[in-house]
Design a protein around this motif. Structure first.
Motif, PDB file in Angstrom:
ATOM      1  N   ILE A 168       0.846  -1.206   0.000  1.00  0.00           N
ATOM      2  CA  ILE A 168       0.000   0.000   0.000  1.00  0.00           C
ATOM      3  C   ILE A 168       0.877   1.249   0.000  1.00  0.00           C
ATOM      4  N   MET A 169       1.912   1.246   0.838  1.00  0.00           N
ATOM      5  CA  MET A 169       2.789   2.405   0.940  1.00  0.00           C
ATOM      6  C   MET A 169       3.477   2.705  -0.397  1.00  0.00           C
ATOM      7  N   PHE A 170       4.013   1.666  -1.057  1.00  0.00           N
ATOM      8  CA  PHE A 170       4.745   1.871  -2.310  1.00  0.00           C
ATOM      9  C   PHE A 170       3.848   2.476  -3.387  1.00  0.00           C
ATOM     10  N   ILE A 171       2.605   1.992  -3.466  1.00  0.00           N
ATOM     11  CA  ILE A 171       1.676   2.492  -4.493  1.00  0.00           C
ATOM     12  C   ILE A 171       1.267   3.938  -4.201  1.00  0.00           C
ATOM     13  N   VAL A 172       0.929   4.233  -2.951  1.00  0.00           N
ATOM     14  CA  VAL A 172       0.515   5.598  -2.581  1.00  0.00           C
ATOM     15  C   VAL A 172       1.679   6.570  -2.761  1.00  0.00           C
ATOM     16  N   ARG A 173       2.874   6.185  -2.323  1.00  0.00           N
ATOM     17  CA  ARG A 173       4.036   7.077  -2.469  1.00  0.00           C
ATOM     18  C   ARG A 173       4.317   7.369  -3.933  1.00  0.00           C
ATOM     19  N   ASN A 174       4.132   6.383  -4.789  1.00  0.00           N
ATOM     20  CA  ASN A 174       4.370   6.586  -6.217  1.00  0.00           C
ATOM     21  C   ASN A 174       3.390   7.600  -6.793  1.00  0.00           C
ATOM     22  N   ARG A 175       2.141   7.600  -6.255  1.00  0.00           N
ATOM     23  CA  ARG A 175       1.140   8.554  -6.742  1.00  0.00           C
ATOM     24  C   ARG A 175       1.441   9.977  -6.275  1.00  0.00           C
ATOM     25  N   LEU A 176       2.011  10.123  -5.088  1.00  0.00           N
ATOM     26  CA  LEU A 176       2.187  11.448  -4.484  1.00  0.00           C
ATOM     27  C   LEU A 176       3.505  12.138  -4.847  1.00  0.00           C
ATOM     28  N   THR A 177       4.508  11.359  -5.212  1.00  0.00           N
ATOM     29  CA  THR A 177       5.810  11.960  -5.524  1.00  0.00           C
ATOM     30  C   THR A 177       5.940  12.212  -7.016  1.00  0.00           C
ATOM     31  N   GLU A 178       6.988  12.940  -7.376  1.00  0.00           N
ATOM     32  CA  GLU A 178       7.236  13.219  -8.791  1.00  0.00           C
ATOM     33  C   GLU A 178       8.722  13.019  -9.092  1.00  0.00           C
ATOM     34  N   GLU A 179       9.028  12.820 -10.364  1.00  0.00           N
ATOM     35  CA  GLU A 179      10.425  12.636 -10.762  1.00  0.00           C
ATOM     36  C   GLU A 179      11.232  13.902 -10.459  1.00  0.00           C
ATOM     37  N   THR A 180      12.469  13.740 -10.005  1.00  0.00           N
ATOM     38  CA  THR A 180      13.312  14.898  -9.696  1.00  0.00           C
ATOM     39  C   THR A 180      13.740  15.592 -10.983  1.00  0.00           C
ATOM     40  N   GLU A 181      14.188  16.839 -10.849  1.00  0.00           N
ATOM     41  CA  GLU A 181      14.619  17.598 -12.023  1.00  0.00           C
ATOM     42  C   GLU A 181      15.806  16.920 -12.702  1.00  0.00           C
ATOM     43  N   ALA A 182      16.790  16.510 -11.900  1.00  0.00           N
ATOM     44  CA  ALA A 182      17.958  15.813 -12.468  1.00  0.00           C
ATOM     45  C   ALA A 182      17.520  14.492 -13.096  1.00  0.00           C
ATOM     46  N   GLY A 183      16.550  13.831 -12.476  1.00  0.00           N
ATOM     47  CA  GLY A 183      16.043  12.565 -12.996  1.00  0.00           C
ATOM     48  C   GLY A 183      15.405  12.729 -14.364  1.00  0.00           C
ATOM     49  N   LYS A 184      14.626  13.800 -14.540  1.00  0.00           N
ATOM     50  CA  LYS A 184      13.977  14.053 -15.834  1.00  0.00           C
ATOM     51  C   LYS A 184      15.020  14.260 -16.929  1.00  0.00           C
ATOM     52  N   GLU A 185      16.050  15.032 -16.619  1.00  0.00           N
ATOM     53  CA  GLU A 185      17.117  15.268 -17.593  1.00  0.00           C
ATOM     54  C   GLU A 185      17.814  13.970 -17.962  1.00  0.00           C
ATOM     55  N   LEU A 186      18.122  13.157 -16.947  1.00  0.00           N
ATOM     56  CA  LEU A 186      18.903  11.943 -17.183  1.00  0.00           C
ATOM     57  C   LEU A 186      18.097  10.844 -17.867  1.00  0.00           C
ATOM     58  N   ILE A 187      16.767  10.829 -17.684  1.00  0.00           N
ATOM     59  CA  ILE A 187      15.927   9.887 -18.426  1.00  0.00           C
ATOM     60  C   ILE A 187      16.054  10.181 -19.919  1.00  0.00           C
ATOM     61  N   GLU A 188      16.018  11.467 -20.250  1.00  0.00           N
ATOM     62  CA  GLU A 188      16.132  11.868 -21.643  1.00  0.00           C
ATOM     63  C   GLU A 188      17.515  11.556 -22.205  1.00  0.00           C
ATOM     64  N   VAL A 189      18.547  11.847 -21.414  1.00  0.00           N
ATOM     65  CA  VAL A 189      19.927  11.611 -21.844  1.00  0.00           C
ATOM     66  C   VAL A 189      20.185  10.118 -22.057  1.00  0.00           C
ATOM     67  N   HIS A 190      19.635   9.280 -21.157  1.00  0.00           N
ATOM     68  CA  HIS A 190      19.939   7.848 -21.176  1.00  0.00           C
ATOM     69  C   HIS A 190      18.880   7.014 -21.883  1.00  0.00           C
ATOM     70  N   SER A 191      17.888   7.668 -22.494  1.00  0.00           N
ATOM     71  CA  SER A 191      16.779   6.918 -23.108  1.00  0.00           C
ATOM     72  C   SER A 191      17.265   5.965 -24.202  1.00  0.00           C
ATOM     73  N   GLN A 192      18.319   6.359 -24.929  1.00  0.00           N
ATOM     74  CA  GLN A 192      18.831   5.520 -26.011  1.00  0.00           C
ATOM     75  C   GLN A 192      20.153   4.840 -25.639  1.00  0.00           C
ATOM     76  N   THR A 193      20.578   5.035 -24.399  1.00  0.00           N
ATOM     77  CA  THR A 193      21.861   4.471 -23.971  1.00  0.00           C
ATOM     78  C   THR A 193      21.676   3.057 -23.468  1.00  0.00           C
ATOM     79  N   LYS A 194      22.522   2.146 -23.915  1.00  0.00           N
ATOM     80  CA  LYS A 194      22.458   0.766 -23.434  1.00  0.00           C
ATOM     81  C   LYS A 194      22.966   0.693 -22.004  1.00  0.00           C
ATOM     82  N   VAL A 195      22.357  -0.200 -21.239  1.00  0.00           N
ATOM     83  CA  VAL A 195      22.675  -0.308 -19.810  1.00  0.00           C
ATOM     84  C   VAL A 195      24.151  -0.620 -19.590  1.00  0.00           C
TER      85      VAL A 195
END
Length: 414
Positions: free
Chosen positions: A178-205
């Motif tokens: 319950i906690m994990f699902i509710v926390r996921n609804r209430l929080t948002e991606e960090t600013e650095a996280g948003k940038e890095l998702i875009e940067v790493h979207s095509q990068t292989k792990v």
């Protein structure tokens, strides 16, 4: 709450929800060694499970930074919290054999993804000077949940540790999900996280993993960062070696279940007094100074533990108070110190790399702990004292803090 009013929504909501993990989590982690022994596992089998858990944790940790950058802090936390905690909690509730415990602990090893993603989720958008506050409150909540351990002790006295813990594991699995699902609804991606998702979207792990390890290699040549890494890694190794502490109190020092159940309470009260009363009244010091103080306290407490006479409750509680104070200050300011010395866009990769080395070094600790304890329980805790003394020597190499300086320069990389 006034205490949280100056924090962004991610740490604020995470702090509000943390008790749903901390209450069942603290109880089951405290009693886990006794629960496994009650199920018929030997000291060697328990140690082997811990070592295998740490080995797979090492493998998962290798990819934690790159996966966190690719999926984002928020999504990574949700997926692997469920895999690492919700599912294992339900398995542990029905575990009566070595293999069921093994499966649950293997799944739990994926928590290494969350170690990186969740720490970044709650800290990246927080001002640097407020980060120790976030770590401090989170650690305090987890420790404060220990006040409920005597309640579990009451039930254990009536129904036995096996039946009681099985119910707590199952109920805890529901609460955590319950906690994990509710926390996921209430929080948002960090600013650095948003940038890095875009940067790493095509990068292989694997390519991202290589970049993180190269960055980590450079850290060893950075004089300001190297001793911080050593303290982080070695203090975690010591924490792993302490796994048999509750068994030592019961089997070697002959303290009853009722007395043992009060150890988390004493720990919780110590932490709350420290955080709410003592630390606010201390003169403002650097993170480095607090880390040095904490290691001195941990060394003193570990040394005192070796000299507790059988059944001596006052000396046991004094030891627990010293160890609780040292551990709380160490975990709070060590993590803040490391985060504050990493550059903005290197945090995921560098934090993951530090965690990787930490896990690699900890791999043999489970089996080693089982062997040492089986050979001589006091020898195990003498080794812990020796390692804390090594940390006291490392403290002298901590650099004099400069004005909010970050060691790793912020730059984007693929």
């Amino acid at each position: 709450m006034k205490l949280l009013a100056d924090l962004p929504k991610n740490p604020r909501y995470s702090i509000f929800l943390e008790p749903l993990w901390a209450i069942p989590g603290t109880i089951v982690l405290f009693y886990a060694p006794l629960y496994m022994k009650d199920a018929g596992l030997s000291d060697i089998e328990i140690g082997l499970i811990n070592s295998i858990n740490l080995y797979f944790a090492f493998v998962f940790q290798l990819f934690a930074g790159s996966i966190t950058n690719k999926l984002g802090r928020k999504r990574t936390s949700l997926i692997f919290d469920i895999v690492a905690w919700s599912v294992p909690m339900f398995i542990w509730a029905f575990s009566q054999s070595f293999w069921l415990f093994m499966i649950a602990y293997l799944l739990n090893a994926t928590s290494k993804f969350v170690t990186v993603s969740f720490n970044l989720l709650i800290i990246e958008d927080v001002e640097e000077r407020k980060r120790p506050k976030v770590f401090g409150i989170m650690n305090m909540i987890i420790t404060a949940a220990g006040v409920l351990t005597p309640l579990a002790g009451f039930v254990i006295a009536d129904f036995g540790i096996g039946k009681t813990l099985a119910v707590i594991y199952f109920a805890g699995g529901v609460m955590m999900t319950i906690m994990f699902i509710v926390r996921n609804r209430l929080t948002e991606e960090t600013e650095a996280g948003k940038e890095l998702i875009e940067v790493h979207s095509q990068t292989k792990v694997l390519k991202s993993l290589g970049a993180s390890l190269r960055l980590f290699g450079k850290a060893f040549y950075t004089r300001r960062l190297f001793p911080i890494i050593i303290i982080t890694v070695l203090s975690n190794f010591i924490l792993q070696l302490n796994f048999f502490q509750v068994v030592f109190f019961k089997e070697e020092l002959h303290f009853g279940d009722w007395t043992i159940s009060y150890i988390p309470v004493v720990t919780a009260v110590t932490v709350m007094v420290l955080y709410l009363v003592v630390i606010p009244r201390l003169k403002q010091r650097s993170d480095e100074k607090y880390v040095s103080l904490s290691i001195a306290l941990c060394t003193a407490g570990s040394l005192l533990l070796l000299f507790i006479p059988s059944g001596n409750v006052p000396l046991l509680m004094l030891t627990i108070i010293i160890l609780a104070a040292g551990t709380f200050i160490l975990q709070t300011y060590r993590d803040a110190l490391l985060m504050n010395r990493l550059g903005t866009h290197e945090k995921a990769d560098m934090f993951s790399a530090v965690q990787t080395v930490m896990t690699l070094i900890a791999i043999p600790s489970g089996y080693l702990t089982g062997l040492l304890y089986n050979y001589s329980p006091k020898l195990l805790f003498a080794v812990i004292v020796a390692l804390y003394m090594v940390l006291m020597a490392v403290v002298f190499f901590l650099p004099v803090p400069s004005r909010q300086q970050q060691v790793m320069k912020a730059n984007h990389h693929v």
